[in-house]
Design an enzyme around this catalytic site. Sequence first.
Site, PDB file in Angstrom:
ATOM      1  N   ASP A 298      -9.148  -5.122  -4.466  1.00  0.00           N
ATOM      2  CA  ASP A 298      -8.734  -3.726  -4.353  1.00  0.00           C
ATOM      3  C   ASP A 298      -9.750  -2.907  -5.136  1.00  0.00           C
ATOM      4  OD1 ASP A 298      -6.402  -2.947  -2.856  1.00  0.00           O
ATOM      5  OD2 ASP A 298      -5.171  -4.191  -4.185  1.00  0.00           O
TER       6      ASP A 298
ATOM      7  N   SER B  80       0.829  -1.194   0.000  1.00  0.00           N
ATOM      8  CA  SER B  80       0.000   0.000   0.000  1.00  0.00           C
ATOM      9  C   SER B  80       0.874   1.259   0.000  1.00  0.00           C
ATOM     10  CB  SER B  80      -0.945  -0.087   1.200  1.00  0.00           C
ATOM     11  OG  SER B  80      -2.063   0.733   1.048  1.00  0.00           O
TER      12      SER B  80
ATOM     13  N   HIS C 165      -7.424  -5.853  -0.102  1.00  0.00           N
ATOM     14  CA  HIS C 165      -6.288  -4.980   0.161  1.00  0.00           C
ATOM     15  C   HIS C 165      -5.493  -5.398   1.403  1.00  0.00           C
ATOM     16  CE1 HIS C 165      -4.170  -1.128  -0.277  1.00  0.00           C
ATOM     17  NE2 HIS C 165      -4.195  -1.039   1.040  1.00  0.00           N
TER      18      HIS C 165
END
Length: 291
Positions: free
Chosen positions: A234, A153, A266
């Site tokens: 995602d 991320s 995610h």
Amino acid sequence: MGGWRDMSAEALEDQYSPSRWSPRLDRDTIIDAHLAVTAAGTERARASAQTSLHVPYGKGDGEKLDIYFPTDHSGTFPVLVYIHGGYWQCLSKDESGFAAPPLVSQGVAVVAVGYDTAPRGHMDTMVLQVRRSLAFLVEQYPEIRGIYLCGHSAGAHLAAMVLFTDWTEFHVVPDIKGAVLVSGVYDLEPILHTYVNDALNMSREVAQRNSPMRHVAPAVPAACEVLVVVAQHDSPEFRRQSQEYSQALRAAGWSVSLLDLASVDHFDVIEKLSENSYILTQVILNMISRA
Ligand SMILES: N[C@@H](CC(=O)c1ccccc1NC=O)C(=O)O
């Protein structure tokens, strides 16, 4: 790089809220669950591996890293440097060692890098800190043979920035052999228009200067193998960013693969690195053993 400009503020906020896209857990519990799982995994890693914890790589409070040594480290070893996510404002190295067990058992050291998250840390500072942590490792641990970056991320963003470092001012050139960028953000401009920037307080100039997407140019030599990883769950914007960034790197002559992982969101896309049987764990071990 432009579709996001036509989105409403609410739509953009949605796209940049990874917690809203998981079919597994709802938005109010998924972040706490992520914290609990990564913290427990890190505790397990610390209990089972030989470690050097809280090693300072600079003078600042936040400039510390944790090393998880390979089970057999009599000789030289490759290292996976893990850069945690948390939108540049939460998480820390102290819940970022969960990926170590399957790697240290195969002779790979894992380093979890700490950096000053916002509002204490500025975007420029975080990028510099991660770069300096690599220079430190190379200088302090001559046993290291080959560095692999792995970021999740916001950490994938920081890892991507490391790939575009002019190392002359650091007086060492880390031998970065590969990078695994998981569910990252490579163009920071859309973030400026969301809650994410409340703590970061980036200007447009700062966002542009720190966007890996803007540093992809044929002029930059293709340094290492890059694996761009994105989760099925995602958000479309996160998926678009990974697609466009991997394409841009490839067009600039880099050796890139885009890995689109089914059935993960995610958060578990990275959590599962604690498992030996997870496909991404195996892909990483494979990347390291081929070098
Ligand atoms: N407020 C964000 C939090 C978030 O994005 C996040 C949380 C923990 C670990 C990584 C994250 N994402 C990117 O760094 C969300 O809505 O999911």
